[in-house]
Structures are given as structure tokens and as C-alpha cells.
Design a protein around this motif. Structure first.
Motif, PDB file in Angstrom:
ATOM      1  N   ARG A   1      77.710  12.010 -17.727  1.00 50.81           N
ATOM      2  CA  ARG A   1      78.102  11.275 -17.128  1.00 50.81           C
ATOM      3  C   ARG A   1      77.192   9.419 -16.930  1.00 50.81           C
ATOM      4  NH1 ARG A   1      77.563  13.821 -11.486  1.00 50.81           N
ATOM      5  NH2 ARG A   1      77.701  11.353 -10.595  1.00 50.81           N
ATOM      6  N   LEU A   2      75.668   9.970 -17.271  1.00 55.19           N
ATOM      7  CA  LEU A   2      74.482   8.499 -17.413  1.00 55.19           C
ATOM      8  C   LEU A   2      75.075   7.971 -18.810  1.00 55.19           C
ATOM      9  CD1 LEU A   2      71.976   9.638 -16.294  1.00 55.19           C
ATOM     10  CD2 LEU A   2      72.210   7.712 -15.884  1.00 55.19           C
ATOM     11  N   GLU A   3      75.798   8.992 -19.824  1.00 53.59           N
ATOM     12  CA  GLU A   3      76.309   8.074 -21.032  1.00 53.59           C
ATOM     13  C   GLU A   3      77.652   7.355 -20.976  1.00 53.59           C
ATOM     14  OE1 GLU A   3      74.111   7.701 -23.668  1.00 53.59           O
ATOM     15  OE2 GLU A   3      72.615   9.367 -22.897  1.00 53.59           O
ATOM     16  N   ARG A   4      78.228   8.302 -20.141  1.00 53.68           N
ATOM     17  CA  ARG A   4      79.584   7.813 -20.416  1.00 53.68           C
ATOM     18  C   ARG A   4      79.815   6.301 -19.044  1.00 53.68           C
ATOM     19  NH1 ARG A   4      82.719  11.653 -18.978  1.00 53.68           N
ATOM     20  NH2 ARG A   4      81.409  12.388 -17.356  1.00 53.68           N
ATOM     21  N   TRP A   5      78.532   5.957 -18.274  1.00 55.67           N
ATOM     22  CA  TRP A   5      78.294   4.936 -17.786  1.00 55.67           C
ATOM     23  C   TRP A   5      77.742   4.428 -18.875  1.00 55.67           C
ATOM     24  CZ3 TRP A   5      73.873   2.627 -16.422  1.00 55.67           C
ATOM     25  CH2 TRP A   5      73.076   1.799 -15.631  1.00 55.67           C
ATOM     26  N   ARG A   6      76.877   4.189 -19.196  1.00 56.79           N
ATOM     27  CA  ARG A   6      75.347   3.458 -20.120  1.00 56.79           C
ATOM     28  C   ARG A   6      76.580   2.519 -21.452  1.00 56.79           C
ATOM     29  NH1 ARG A   6      70.836   6.960 -20.257  1.00 56.79           N
ATOM     30  NH2 ARG A   6      69.756   5.967 -19.011  1.00 56.79           N
ATOM     31  N   GLN A   7      78.275   3.071 -21.292  1.00 58.69           N
ATOM     32  CA  GLN A   7      78.649   2.456 -21.935  1.00 58.69           C
ATOM     33  C   GLN A   7      79.768   1.713 -21.023  1.00 58.69           C
ATOM     34  OE1 GLN A   7      80.549   6.487 -24.398  1.00 58.69           O
ATOM     35  NE2 GLN A   7      78.424   6.250 -25.647  1.00 58.69           N
ATOM     36  N   THR A   8      79.826   2.353 -20.094  1.00 61.63           N
ATOM     37  CA  THR A   8      80.793   1.369 -19.559  1.00 61.63           C
ATOM     38  C   THR A   8      80.508   0.501 -18.269  1.00 61.63           C
ATOM     39  OG1 THR A   8      81.827   3.446 -18.015  1.00 61.63           O
ATOM     40  CG2 THR A   8      83.124   3.088 -20.124  1.00 61.63           C
ATOM     41  N   ARG A   9      79.150   0.062 -18.421  1.00 56.72           N
ATOM     42  CA  ARG A   9      78.626  -0.734 -17.611  1.00 56.72           C
ATOM     43  C   ARG A   9      79.087  -2.174 -17.430  1.00 56.72           C
ATOM     44  NH1 ARG A   9      72.274   0.593 -18.847  1.00 56.72           N
ATOM     45  NH2 ARG A   9      73.242  -0.465 -21.008  1.00 56.72           N
ATOM     46  N   PRO A  10      79.418  -2.640 -16.378  1.00 59.05           N
ATOM     47  CA  PRO A  10      79.499  -3.951 -16.647  1.00 59.05           C
ATOM     48  C   PRO A  10      78.315  -5.190 -17.094  1.00 59.05           C
ATOM     49  CG  PRO A  10      79.051  -3.686 -14.360  1.00 59.05           C
ATOM     50  CD  PRO A  10      79.011  -2.357 -14.954  1.00 59.05           C
ATOM     51  N   HIS A  11      77.719  -4.914 -17.082  1.00 62.81           N
ATOM     52  CA  HIS A  11      76.594  -5.415 -17.370  1.00 62.81           C
ATOM     53  C   HIS A  11      75.491  -5.268 -17.951  1.00 62.81           C
ATOM     54  CE1 HIS A  11      73.927  -6.208 -13.546  1.00 62.81           C
ATOM     55  NE2 HIS A  11      75.045  -6.294 -13.667  1.00 62.81           N
ATOM     56  N   GLN A  12      74.206  -4.860 -18.827  1.00 60.89           N
ATOM     57  CA  GLN A  12      72.957  -4.363 -19.004  1.00 60.89           C
ATOM     58  C   GLN A  12      71.825  -3.680 -18.552  1.00 60.89           C
ATOM     59  OE1 GLN A  12      72.911  -3.537 -22.685  1.00 60.89           O
ATOM     60  NE2 GLN A  12      70.467  -2.037 -22.503  1.00 60.89           N
ATOM     61  N   ARG A  13      72.139  -4.571 -16.971  1.00 64.49           N
ATOM     62  CA  ARG A  13      71.394  -4.680 -15.647  1.00 64.49           C
ATOM     63  C   ARG A  13      71.691  -3.707 -14.862  1.00 64.49           C
ATOM     64  NH1 ARG A  13      65.942  -5.532 -16.753  1.00 64.49           N
ATOM     65  NH2 ARG A  13      65.340  -5.834 -14.905  1.00 64.49           N
ATOM     66  N   ALA A  14      73.576  -3.314 -14.888  1.00 63.79           N
ATOM     67  CA  ALA A  14      73.685  -2.837 -13.047  1.00 63.79           C
ATOM     68  C   ALA A  14      73.120  -1.565 -13.342  1.00 63.79           C
ATOM     69  CB  ALA A  14      75.407  -2.744 -14.434  1.00 63.79           C
ATOM     70  N   PRO A  15      73.042  -1.072 -12.101  1.00 64.94           N
ATOM     71  CA  PRO A  15      71.862  -0.562 -11.596  1.00 64.94           C
ATOM     72  C   PRO A  15      73.320   0.945 -11.678  1.00 64.94           C
ATOM     73  CG  PRO A  15      73.206  -1.657  -9.471  1.00 64.94           C
ATOM     74  CD  PRO A  15      73.458  -2.603 -10.441  1.00 64.94           C
ATOM     75  N   PHE A  16      72.436   2.277 -11.922  1.00 63.43           N
ATOM     76  CA  PHE A  16      73.027   3.883 -11.757  1.00 63.43           C
ATOM     77  C   PHE A  16      73.830   3.426 -10.918  1.00 63.43           C
ATOM     78  CE2 PHE A  16      69.811   5.550 -14.503  1.00 63.43           C
ATOM     79  CZ  PHE A  16      70.116   4.972 -16.205  1.00 63.43           C
ATOM     80  N   PRO A  17      74.990   4.585 -10.718  1.00 60.46           N
ATOM     81  CA  PRO A  17      75.825   4.483  -9.626  1.00 60.46           C
ATOM     82  C   PRO A  17      75.014   5.387  -9.020  1.00 60.46           C
ATOM     83  CG  PRO A  17      77.504   5.014 -11.603  1.00 60.46           C
ATOM     84  CD  PRO A  17      75.667   4.404 -11.786  1.00 60.46           C
ATOM     85  N   LYS A  18      75.255   5.817  -7.144  1.00 58.68           N
ATOM     86  CA  LYS A  18      74.456   6.531  -6.056  1.00 58.68           C
ATOM     87  C   LYS A  18      74.611   7.941  -6.919  1.00 58.68           C
ATOM     88  CE  LYS A  18      74.606   3.426  -2.747  1.00 58.68           C
ATOM     89  NZ  LYS A  18      75.062   2.694  -1.475  1.00 58.68           N
ATOM     90  N   ARG A  19      75.699   8.405  -6.869  1.00 62.13           N
ATOM     91  CA  ARG A  19      76.236   9.921  -7.173  1.00 62.13           C
ATOM     92  C   ARG A  19      75.413  10.094  -8.017  1.00 62.13           C
ATOM     93  NH1 ARG A  19      82.523  11.395  -6.011  1.00 62.13           N
ATOM     94  NH2 ARG A  19      82.355  10.656  -4.034  1.00 62.13           N
ATOM     95  N   VAL A  20      75.186   9.255  -9.351  1.00 61.86           N
ATOM     96  CA  VAL A  20      74.258   9.624 -10.719  1.00 61.86           C
ATOM     97  C   VAL A  20      72.782   9.868  -9.812  1.00 61.86           C
ATOM     98  CG1 VAL A  20      73.371   9.150 -12.335  1.00 61.86           C
ATOM     99  CG2 VAL A  20      75.808   9.060 -12.498  1.00 61.86           C
ATOM    100  N   TRP A  21      72.456   8.887  -9.622  1.00 58.03           N
ATOM    101  CA  TRP A  21      70.779   8.704  -9.175  1.00 58.03           C
ATOM    102  C   TRP A  21      70.877  10.210  -7.732  1.00 58.03           C
ATOM    103  CZ3 TRP A  21      66.895   7.265 -11.216  1.00 58.03           C
ATOM    104  CH2 TRP A  21      66.817   6.333 -10.997  1.00 58.03           C
ATOM    105  N   ALA A  22      72.226  10.122  -7.225  1.00 54.76           N
ATOM    106  CA  ALA A  22      71.756  11.416  -6.565  1.00 54.76           C
ATOM    107  C   ALA A  22      71.809  13.231  -6.691  1.00 54.76           C
ATOM    108  CB  ALA A  22      73.023  11.481  -4.966  1.00 54.76           C
ATOM    109  N   ALA A  23      72.427  12.770  -7.680  1.00 52.21           N
ATOM    110  CA  ALA A  23      72.260  14.165  -8.831  1.00 52.21           C
ATOM    111  C   ALA A  23      70.689  14.853  -9.694  1.00 52.21           C
ATOM    112  CB  ALA A  23      73.843  14.424  -9.254  1.00 52.21           C
ATOM    113  N   ALA A  24      70.097  13.523 -10.451  1.00 50.98           N
ATOM    114  CA  ALA A  24      69.132  13.539 -10.694  1.00 50.98           C
ATOM    115  C   ALA A  24      68.353  13.746  -9.902  1.00 50.98           C
ATOM    116  CB  ALA A  24      68.751  11.586 -11.018  1.00 50.98           C
ATOM    117  N   VAL A  25      68.199  12.962  -8.778  1.00 45.43           N
ATOM    118  CA  VAL A  25      67.726  14.188  -7.297  1.00 45.43           C
ATOM    119  C   VAL A  25      67.553  15.046  -7.214  1.00 45.43           C
ATOM    120  CG1 VAL A  25      66.708  13.736  -5.151  1.00 45.43           C
ATOM    121  CG2 VAL A  25      66.762  12.043  -6.313  1.00 45.43           C
TER     122      VAL A  25
END
Length: 135
Positions: free
Chosen positions: A19-43
Motif C-alpha cells: 500500500r505504501l509503495e502504491r501510494w508513493r507512486q501515485t501521490r500528488p507531490h513529493q511531500r504529501a502526507p501518508f494516508p491516515k489508514r496507512v498510519w493506523a496500519a503501521a501503528v
């Protein structure tokens, strides 16, 4: 938490990593924050495998992950869990006693009778039968 030096590689970690890799490839800009669901899963993974191991396995910042774990562990003062909860007994119908102990002193000793869920009139009749008509 695991204490081995080997990075954890469970299906859940692989899924979050994808999910992180897919997000990194499709994020709107280089410094875009991670999605909240990804952070929740990482926590959740950090709670299971530890901060350092999870940060390395997901290739994310240890400091950022630690901050999110601490934020998730924080309790809002308005929503603190109560330290004491009083449980009220169920209401007793009018004319009934929920529970009582009747003690009768006699020359031969004390008699105790524990009674529950009885009508008051029945208690009076019981006391009279046990102790005589003067009760």
C-alpha cells in the motif's frame, strides 16, 4: 515484540508495504502526507513487532512512526475511562425485600435466616413463626 535482528516479513507487513509503495507512486507531490489508514496500519504493526523493526520493514521514518504510536496511545482527558463504576441493583418491586438477614436470639443460641426476593408481609409472617407471635 521480537528480539531478533531479522526484519519481520508477515503477510500484514507485506500488505502495508505494498500500500505504501502504491501510494508513493501515485501521490500528488513529493511531500504529501501518508494516508491516515496507512498510519493506523503501521501503528498496529509497531505495537506487534516494535517501532524499529516496523519502521525498517516498511521503510518509513522511525521518528514519525514513534510520534504516531504515541499519539494513538494518548488518552483524551474528556474520554478517560472511569476508575470506579457503581452498579445499581435491579429495582425491587414495591412490597418486596431484595435481601435481608433475620437474626433471632434465643436461650439455645442465635438463629440466622437469609432471605431474598420475598414480600414484606411474608417476612413478617416468617418472623412471627420463628420467634413467636410477639414479633
Amino acid at each position: 515484540m521480537r528480539s531478533t535482528g531479522k526484519l519481520p516479513d508477515t503477510p500484514r507487513i507485506q500488505g502495508v508495504r505494498r500500500r505504501l509503495e502504491r501510494w508513493r507512486q501515485t501521490r500528488p507531490h513529493q511531500r504529501a502526507p501518508f494516508p491516515k489508514r496507512v498510519w493506523a496500519a503501521a501503528v498496529m504493526l509497531a505495537r506487534e513487532h516494535g517501532l524499529y523493526q516496523t519502521a525498517r520493514a516498511l521503510r518509513i521514518s522511525y521518528g514519525a512512526l514513534k510520534e504516531h504510536v504515541e499519539r494513538a496511545n494518548r488518552v483524551d482527558p474528556g474520554t478517560r475511562r472511569p476508575t470506579f463504576v457503581e452498579l445499581a441493583p435491579p429495582p425491587v418491586p414495591v412490597g418486596h425485600v431484595s435481601e435481608c438477614v433475620i437474626e433471632l436470639d434465643a436461650p439455645r443460641g442465635t438463629t440466622r435466616v437469609r432471605v431474598s426476593g420475598v414480600a414484606v408481609a411474608d417476612l413478617v409472617a416468617l418472623a412471627r413463626a420463628l420467634g413467636g407471635s410477639e414479633a
